[in-house]
Design an enzyme around this catalytic site. Sequence first.
Site, PDB file in Angstrom:
ATOM      1  N   ARG A 558      -1.371  -4.544  -3.088  1.00  0.00           N
ATOM      2  CA  ARG A 558      -1.633  -3.100  -2.695  1.00  0.00           C
ATOM      3  C   ARG A 558      -0.413  -2.579  -3.233  1.00  0.00           C
ATOM      4  NH1 ARG A 558      -5.961  -3.803   0.911  1.00  0.00           N
ATOM      5  NH2 ARG A 558      -6.035  -6.007   1.386  1.00  0.00           N
ATOM      6  N   VAL A 559      -1.077  -1.230  -3.689  1.00  0.00           N
ATOM      7  CA  VAL A 559       0.067  -0.355  -4.214  1.00  0.00           C
ATOM      8  C   VAL A 559       1.414   0.186  -3.108  1.00  0.00           C
ATOM      9  CG1 VAL A 559      -1.033   0.437  -6.406  1.00  0.00           C
ATOM     10  CG2 VAL A 559      -1.067   1.807  -3.981  1.00  0.00           C
ATOM     11  N   ASP A 560       0.786  -0.029  -1.937  1.00  0.00           N
ATOM     12  CA  ASP A 560       1.785   0.522  -0.672  1.00  0.00           C
ATOM     13  C   ASP A 560       2.792  -0.830  -0.446  1.00  0.00           C
ATOM     14  OD1 ASP A 560      -0.097   2.596  -0.474  1.00  0.00           O
ATOM     15  OD2 ASP A 560      -1.091   1.795   1.443  1.00  0.00           O
ATOM     16  N   ASP A 561       2.523  -1.771  -1.224  1.00  0.00           N
ATOM     17  CA  ASP A 561       3.291  -2.832  -1.103  1.00  0.00           C
ATOM     18  C   ASP A 561       4.285  -3.104  -2.275  1.00  0.00           C
ATOM     19  OD1 ASP A 561       2.074  -3.449   1.392  1.00  0.00           O
ATOM     20  OD2 ASP A 561       0.817  -5.062   0.363  1.00  0.00           O
TER      21      ASP A 561
END
Length: 690
Positions: A558-561
């Site tokens: 995930r890009v949030d990660d």
Amino acid sequence: NHLRHVESMSLLPSGAGKISQLNAVVLGESIASEENDLVFPSKEFSTQALVSSPQQYMEMHKRSLDDPAGFWSDIASEFYWKQKWGDQVVSDNLDVRKGPIHIEWFKGGITNICYNCLDRNVEAGLGDKTAIFWEGNERDVDASLTYSELLHQVCQLASYLKDSGVKKGDAVVIYLPMLMELPIAMLACARIGAVHSVVFAGFSADSLAQRIIDCKPKLILTCNAVKRGPKTINLKAIVDAALDISSKDGVSVDICLTYDNSSATTRENTKWQNGRDVWWQDVVPKYPTSCEVEWVDAEDPLFLLYTSGSTGKPKGVLHTTGGYMVYTATTFKYAFDYKSTDVYWCTADCGWITGHSYVTYGPMLNGATVVVFEGTPNYPDSGRCWEIVDKYKVSIFYTAPTLVRSLMRDDDKFVTSHSRKSLRVLGSVGEPINPSAWRWFYNLVGDSRCPISDTWWQTETGGFMITPLPGAWPQKPGSATFPFFGVQPVIVDEKGNEIEGECSGYLCVKGSWPGAFRTLFGDHERYETTYFKPFAGYYFSGDGCSRDKDGYYWLTGRVDDVINVSGHRIGTAEVESALASHPQCAEAAVVGVEHEVKGQGIYAFVTLVEGVPYSEELRKSLVLMVRNQIGAFAAPDRIHWAPGLPKTRSGKIMRRILRKIASRQLEELGDISTLADPSVVDQLISLADV
Ligand code: ATP
Ligand code: MG
């Protein structure tokens, strides 16, 4: 032989459609130089495959992009339509700057997906073919249904639903374990045009209530109890509690149709509310085994399903009928190289999108024989899956990396003591599959004979988006390879500019494909904000991705990660797979934590192979593993021993919770009710300083 294969690829014309990155792969050189990383399908496999060469794939993919209307119309024509769709096969607006996001496929076409799964196949002579092999939690409990029998059961339930007042467009919540009644319930709803919303029967009363309140069903389908491994779970009690909560919120459900699952409990032990609760077996078998089909528009809603919630509050994804039907059938057929003689087993629960598209609809639209398994993969022991494979002669086995890794922790003898010779194709979904798990799956489970379809897709996409076609391309362990027909993945930078060639960034999709979701239920604004506003003009997946010099796609998490260490942007998948390639590491999850010097540091949660003790020496060798494979900048600053990791009920790691544990913000853990096993959180906290 391999080299010759590569050379013949270089003879391809360079105009391979808009996917220019594919051209890189035809430069035989780069492939040859990485030959160790390439895993070729055998000649025998490729020769018999539906798509047997890169060239054939590229031609089909090119046509699917140049002429989507023609490409998908040809395929749609193989199904039964009461009335053909209008002149416009696809109409869409995917650009928020041009107005509301709006997607339609086969508008005006009148059809029914249940009819296409069942009646059409029975009429084509498949009536006596096994539709479902059902394997119970216990070894010796099983059952099966032919396509005719399945049709009859679906019709009886559909007739009951109609008689109970369920009409086209009404929502029906299904909270059932993996009994045959679960796909039967889905198909029965589809037959009468009702919108099903399956809630995974592992969710708590609160989570179930939330979903009931959101979609306000006329009726809920459940069973009294189920055995999962050695445990008995009283589903009816959970439903009772959920219905209490929802009625306090003003949403009451008239009927709770309860299947009496006598292998898990008795009627006497089931709490009952007269007037609302009805035993399935008391009413449904009395209904006729035929039921008229409700013909619906291609754009009428088929189902509503909530995402698994790895990144926060689940989203109510809405899929419609026609495009979803055509897309799931086609992706199933090509990604698994389906043959009519195959026996197919997908281990996913119907509570997830994988169980919708690839237990029920995709396979049944193809008239496939499907294994449905009630139990868990390690009960009574870690050999259960391979026992089932041998029992039913499963030829296509589709599962998730989390299951592969959990079985890897145990002795290989659980695999090797079973024949597995019926297996032909393997599949993976849910998370990036780290190369060491890929190799174990390929070498051990598949005896180095079965290609692995590592399918990247989402609840939102309805079906596979990036996936190997097993006979067409050499595979690279850990890469989902290339886009499916009609799919144009693009990688964009922070500003939303498309990046060409070898690169990494945000994974978006250009254009529409038939299986795309049409909205988030009751919240079109959130639909636009979440998926179409971050990079105007594209559908944004939320995932990070890189493309290598041969044009292969690699999902990085995930890009949030994404973790930013001294300016290096590091995807979680890369570090995790380096750790997991250590022979004593079973599974790893990494998150970023604040770091005075580097901005962010890498904090790794590591689960060891069964029986291996923690030690300082092991810690050092794990860190070294990452230094050697990726580089010193990616070396974990901290290793946190983790007997178990927090996972969603669908088996995905919830990194947002790990981030809070890593930064010791324990009061801000947020909602942990959707975790499969909330007790791992306390366990991790107690091990924080080991
Ligand atoms: P939520 O959106 O609520 O956080 P979720 O994204 O986990 O939940 P799903 O739709 O079930 O819900 O999962 C889709 C996601 O799973 C993808 O966005 C991707 O991150 C991951 N995924 C699925 N298949 C693959 C794969 N083959 N390789 C890499 N990642 C995958
Ligand atoms: Mg998601």
